[in-house]
Write an enzyme that holds these catalytic residues in place. Sequence first.
Site, mmCIF file in Angstrom:
data_model
loop_
_atom_site.group_PDB
_atom_site.id
_atom_site.type_symbol
_atom_site.label_atom_id
_atom_site.label_comp_id
_atom_site.label_asym_id
_atom_site.label_seq_id
_atom_site.Cartn_x
_atom_site.Cartn_y
_atom_site.Cartn_z
ATOM 1 N N SER A 116 0.462 -1.759 0.100
ATOM 2 C CA SER A 116 -0.487 -0.228 -0.103
ATOM 3 C C SER A 116 0.667 1.299 0.016
ATOM 4 O O SER A 116 1.175 1.431 1.129
ATOM 5 C CB SER A 116 -0.730 0.064 1.388
ATOM 6 O OG SER A 116 -1.208 1.510 1.725
HETATM 7 N N1 LIG Z 1 -8.495 7.323 1.727
HETATM 8 C C1 LIG Z 1 -7.197 6.014 2.500
HETATM 9 C C2 LIG Z 1 -7.346 5.206 1.449
HETATM 10 C C3 LIG Z 1 -6.837 3.910 2.376
HETATM 11 C C4 LIG Z 1 -7.384 2.492 1.391
HETATM 12 O O1 LIG Z 1 -7.930 2.882 0.976
HETATM 13 N N2 LIG Z 1 -6.128 1.603 2.142
HETATM 14 C C5 LIG Z 1 -6.241 0.448 0.935
HETATM 15 C C6 LIG Z 1 -5.095 -0.150 1.217
HETATM 16 S S1 LIG Z 1 -3.841 0.961 -0.352
HETATM 17 C C7 LIG Z 1 -7.551 -1.182 1.838
HETATM 18 O O2 LIG Z 1 -7.253 -0.963 3.335
HETATM 19 N N3 LIG Z 1 -8.093 -1.691 1.091
HETATM 20 C C8 LIG Z 1 -8.408 -2.296 1.932
HETATM 21 C C9 LIG Z 1 -10.272 -2.199 2.092
HETATM 22 O O3 LIG Z 1 -10.612 -0.480 1.452
HETATM 23 O O4 LIG Z 1 -10.814 -3.171 2.790
HETATM 24 C C10 LIG Z 1 -6.038 6.642 3.199
HETATM 25 O O5 LIG Z 1 -5.160 7.534 2.638
HETATM 26 O O6 LIG Z 1 -5.935 5.886 4.254
#
Ligand SMILES: N[C@@H](CCC(=O)N[C@@H](CS)C(=O)NCC(=O)O)C(=O)O
Length: 240
Positions: A10
């Site tokens: 990430s």
């Molecule tokens: N806008 C958020 C995005 C967070 C996000 O979507 N993270 C992803 C990994 S890059 C995640 O945890 N995805 C898993 C999910 O949405 O269940 C940030 O910048 O922290």
Amino acid sequence: MTVLYHTDGSAPCRAVRMLAKEIGVELELRSLDLFAGDNMKPEFLEINPQHTVPTIVEDDFVLTESRAIMTYLMNKHAPESSLYPQEPRDRAQVEKYLYYDMGVLYKSVLDLFLAPLFGRPCPEDAEERLKSVLVFLEEHVLGDKEYITGENFTIADICIGATLTCLEAFEFGFPDAPRLEKYYTEKIKALPYFDEINGPGIELLKSIKSTEEATPEEEQEGGAADEEAGENTAEADANE
Ligand SMILES: N[C@@H](CCC(=O)N[C@@H](CS)C(=O)NCC(=O)O)C(=O)O
């Protein structure tokens, strides 16, 4: 102690880690495998019902959203630092690009590369959109400047720099944006902690890309090899 729930693949998690390194904040890292559903387990949902990383925890204080985490860490640990300037207009320029990254650049990267990995549809114009965002960054954001907001390195560079790692990982490169590529190589990749923090995530995303592109025969061979080695497949181990 600040606990960071994260995953190597990430870019937002790596932005937080680079910022912490920059200002000398020690993080207790807790790695989650999103493809194995670690973020959907009750113990994590109790902390962050939105099930996203990065998430930080300090005693009973929980904060999600990478850019909010970055500004919080700056305010708490390095309030005088030029990484996040105090002068209102200078600070506004930095914040503008944190929002720009979230709403435009990272969004374009997400649509083209990451959404399909999670079974979400890739918008038809995603590739063209990302190319035009890179040209915009090249011409109207970076221009002749050394850094995103001017002559100083700020948290906007860390945030955008982390997103640009996805262009390297997915071998998209910097079409029609040579100055942006130079900036990425000379100002971001040259950071002393860059490889330590970003290397594993970039390699992981590269391995996912090559697995996705493999022919069914190659995939079968790769799968057999993985099984022999007793390893997870790249997909099973991949993190967004
Ligand atoms: N806008 C958020 C995005 C967070 C996000 O979507 N993270 C992803 C990994 S890059 C995640 O945890 N995805 C898993 C999910 O949405 O269940 C940030 O910048 O922290």
